[in-house]
Design an enzyme around this catalytic site. Structure first.
Site, PDB file in Angstrom:
ATOM      1  N   PRO A  31      36.249  38.510  35.757  1.00 36.50           N
ATOM      2  CA  PRO A  31      37.197  37.393  35.795  1.00 36.50           C
ATOM      3  C   PRO A  31      36.453  36.064  35.832  1.00 36.50           C
ATOM      4  O   PRO A  31      35.499  35.899  36.591  1.00 36.50           O
ATOM      5  CB  PRO A  31      37.981  37.632  37.085  1.00 36.50           C
ATOM      6  CG  PRO A  31      37.120  38.537  37.907  1.00 36.50           C
ATOM      7  CD  PRO A  31      36.328  39.356  36.959  1.00 36.50           C
ATOM      8  N   THR A  33      37.328  31.950  35.838  1.00 38.18           N
ATOM      9  CA  THR A  33      38.234  30.809  35.830  1.00 38.18           C
ATOM     10  C   THR A  33      37.773  29.800  34.792  1.00 38.18           C
ATOM     11  O   THR A  33      36.622  29.360  34.802  1.00 38.18           O
ATOM     12  CB  THR A  33      38.283  30.158  37.223  1.00 38.18           C
ATOM     13  OG1 THR A  33      38.887  31.081  38.134  1.00 38.18           O
ATOM     14  CG2 THR A  33      39.082  28.863  37.215  1.00 38.18           C
ATOM     15  N   HIS A 182      42.471  40.265  43.958  1.00 39.42           N
ATOM     16  CA  HIS A 182      41.318  39.416  44.294  1.00 39.42           C
ATOM     17  C   HIS A 182      41.188  39.336  45.818  1.00 39.42           C
ATOM     18  O   HIS A 182      41.931  38.617  46.481  1.00 39.42           O
ATOM     19  CB  HIS A 182      41.518  38.020  43.706  1.00 39.42           C
ATOM     20  CG  HIS A 182      40.267  37.202  43.630  1.00 39.42           C
ATOM     21  ND1 HIS A 182      39.143  37.462  44.388  1.00 39.42           N
ATOM     22  CD2 HIS A 182      39.953  36.109  42.873  1.00 39.42           C
ATOM     23  CE1 HIS A 182      38.201  36.581  44.096  1.00 39.42           C
ATOM     24  NE2 HIS A 182      38.671  35.750  43.183  1.00 39.42           N
ATOM     25  N   GLY A 183      40.223  40.072  46.346  1.00 41.02           N
ATOM     26  CA  GLY A 183      39.975  40.067  47.778  1.00 41.02           C
ATOM     27  C   GLY A 183      38.624  39.489  48.134  1.00 41.02           C
ATOM     28  O   GLY A 183      38.104  39.748  49.231  1.00 41.02           O
ATOM     29  N   ALA A 184      38.068  38.670  47.234  1.00 42.63           N
ATOM     30  CA  ALA A 184      36.693  38.194  47.388  1.00 42.63           C
ATOM     31  C   ALA A 184      36.624  36.668  47.481  1.00 42.63           C
ATOM     32  O   ALA A 184      37.622  35.959  47.425  1.00 42.63           O
ATOM     33  CB  ALA A 184      35.859  38.678  46.197  1.00 42.63           C
ATOM     34  N   ASN A 185      35.404  36.185  47.644  1.00 43.16           N
ATOM     35  CA  ASN A 185      35.028  34.780  47.440  1.00 43.16           C
ATOM     36  C   ASN A 185      35.792  33.782  48.303  1.00 43.16           C
ATOM     37  O   ASN A 185      36.034  32.643  47.899  1.00 43.16           O
ATOM     38  CB  ASN A 185      35.165  34.403  45.963  1.00 43.16           C
ATOM     39  CG  ASN A 185      34.204  35.172  45.088  1.00 43.16           C
ATOM     40  OD1 ASN A 185      33.274  35.790  45.581  1.00 43.16           O
ATOM     41  ND2 ASN A 185      34.434  35.161  43.787  1.00 43.16           N
ATOM     42  N   ASN A 242      33.046  29.599  49.368  1.00 45.01           N
ATOM     43  CA  ASN A 242      34.180  28.910  49.986  1.00 45.01           C
ATOM     44  C   ASN A 242      34.104  28.939  51.509  1.00 45.01           C
ATOM     45  O   ASN A 242      35.118  29.088  52.196  1.00 45.01           O
ATOM     46  CB  ASN A 242      35.508  29.470  49.470  1.00 45.01           C
ATOM     47  CG  ASN A 242      35.802  29.011  48.053  1.00 45.01           C
ATOM     48  OD1 ASN A 242      35.669  27.832  47.736  1.00 45.01           O
ATOM     49  ND2 ASN A 242      36.179  29.945  47.192  1.00 45.01           N
ATOM     50  N   GLY A 324      29.689  38.150  33.881  1.00 46.46           N
ATOM     51  CA  GLY A 324      30.517  36.969  33.943  1.00 46.46           C
ATOM     52  C   GLY A 324      30.133  35.902  32.939  1.00 46.46           C
ATOM     53  O   GLY A 324      30.550  35.937  31.783  1.00 46.46           O
ATOM     54  N   ARG A 325      29.312  34.948  33.371  1.00 43.41           N
ATOM     55  CA  ARG A 325      29.019  33.783  32.528  1.00 43.41           C
ATOM     56  C   ARG A 325      28.422  34.147  31.182  1.00 43.41           C
ATOM     57  O   ARG A 325      28.660  33.455  30.187  1.00 43.41           O
ATOM     58  CB  ARG A 325      28.114  32.813  33.289  1.00 43.41           C
ATOM     59  CG  ARG A 325      28.841  32.030  34.374  1.00 43.41           C
ATOM     60  CD  ARG A 325      27.888  31.337  35.308  1.00 43.41           C
ATOM     61  NE  ARG A 325      27.155  32.293  36.130  1.00 43.41           N
ATOM     62  CZ  ARG A 325      26.146  31.979  36.934  1.00 43.41           C
ATOM     63  NH1 ARG A 325      25.736  30.738  37.000  1.00 43.41           N
ATOM     64  NH2 ARG A 325      25.552  32.904  37.656  1.00 43.41           N
TER      65      ARG A 325
END
Length: 370
Positions: A31, A33, A182-185, A242, A324-325
């Site tokens: 995922p 953003t 989403h249970g992270a970050n 975060n 990801g990236r």
């Protein structure tokens, strides 16, 4: 051994089962953003092109997608709770399926990582406790400091769980093949899990079993919609993203994994180490213990290379590998990894969030086509 030889990499590029689905390979688009939703958090043709370009992944996990107006924490991010959003995502899922791919929707509530400018009626963001995060919120009028959240009342929590269930049903209507929670970050579920952000004294705080309770209730609600096989979960046990931390992450996340294993989830997606940073952030943390405790598929993530994925398959330490990236600038990443073609550089940071087609759908394949 040459990691591009068939003997070394064949397992990565062979089909693998995820419940009733057959993934074409073990490479997953993580995922990402990108903040390119239209007004109202609606996706459209431009987003469909972006995802369809990357449909050779064994599985695409969508960018984090707001489950409700309350769950929103970043400007220009998509939602999956309104009729218009469902119709927009249907354009995306149809394009991915036409290109031969599979796509899961990542269900997202940011909790305290928001700002009144992003909330309905300029309300305070909510969280498990009134613990203000450091950092800035990305609003439509610029970056603004995070505020102290309003703690959720005990009697409000079933309503937030219901937001997840509603979003899960909307994702099914939008044509997704499954969902990832989403249970992270450092977002809402992570805020309930971690001791630094959960100072509650009710049944959702204090002991590890209590702090895991919200995650369990959300997972049960989503499984009721999708079934366990088509439900995944993302966790980041040692990430401080975060402004979050835990006194004993091995115990906290070991308990979480055991509870998810009891539900029979299809996969857990682990950010190993610091999100977008070092992989060895907490000395001695044992990801293999989490893999052994979980009977579903283990998805590894964070700064992976082909060589790391090959080694993990040799050691049987992971089943799926989320990139990801690299997937931003390499839409044909699977083929480049398979053939040994040169990888394009990491994407330009100025075009990661917000904007137009540039830095989004115009990265070429290895053969120069777009």
């Amino acid at each position: 051994m040459d990691t591009h030889s068939p003997a070394a990499t064949a397992d990565l590029f062979e089909p693998v089962r995820l419940g009733p689905l057959t993934l074409a390979n073990r490479i997953v688009m993580a995922p990402l953003t990108r903040s390119r939703a239209a007004a109202g958090g609606v996706q459209g043709e431009m987003n469909a092109r972006y995802y369809a370009q990357r449909a050779s992944a064994g599985l695409i996990i969508s960018e984090a997608t707001n489950i409700s107006p309350q769950g929103r924490g970043y400007a220009f991010t998509p939602g999956i709770f309104s009729r218009e959003q469902v119709a927009g995502w249907r354009i995306v899922t149809d394009a991915v399926h036409k290109a031969g791919g599979l796509i899961f929707c990542q269900l997202w509530h940011v909790g305290r990582i928001s700002h009144p400018d992003l909330q309905p009626n300029y309300e305070l963001p909510v969280g498990p406790s009134a613990v203000q995060p450091a950092g800035l919120a990305f609003t439509e009028t610029g970056m603004k400091p995070h505020v102290r959240p309003r703690p959720l009342r005990t009697d409000e929590i079933p309503g937030v769980v219901a937001q997840y269930a509603h979003a899960a049903r909307c994702a099914k209507e939008a044509g997704f093949d499954g969902v990832e929670i989403h249970g992270a970050n450092g977002y809402l579920i992570d805020q309930f899990l971690r001791s630094s952000t959960n100072t509650r004294t009710d049944q959702y705080g204090g002991s590890v079993e209590n702090r895991v309770r919200f995650l369990v209730e959300v997972a049960e609600a989503v499984v009721d919609v999708w079934g366990a096989d088509l439900t995944g979960l993302r966790l980041a046990p040692t990430s401080a993203a975060n402004d979050i931390a835990d006194d004993d992450p091995q115990t906290t996340f070991g308990t979480a994994v055991e509870r998810m294993n009891a539900l029979g989830l299809g996969f857990i997606h682990f950010v190993e180490g610091q999100t977008q940073g070092p992989r060895d952030t907490i000395k001695g943390f044992d990801y293999l213990a989490l893999r052994r405790a979980f009977s579903g598929l283990y998805m590894a993530n964070n700064g992976l290379t082909l060589q790391m994925a090959v080694q993990a398959r040799r050691q049987d330490s992971a089943d799926l590998f989320a990139f990801g990236r690299l997937y931003i600038s390499n839409p044909d990443l699977v083929e480049r990894l398979r053939t040994g073609a040169a990888l394009a550089p990491m994407p330009e940071r100025d075009f990661l969030y917000g904007g137009s087609e540039h830095g989004y759908t115009d990265y070429p394949r290895a053969d120069g086509s777009v």
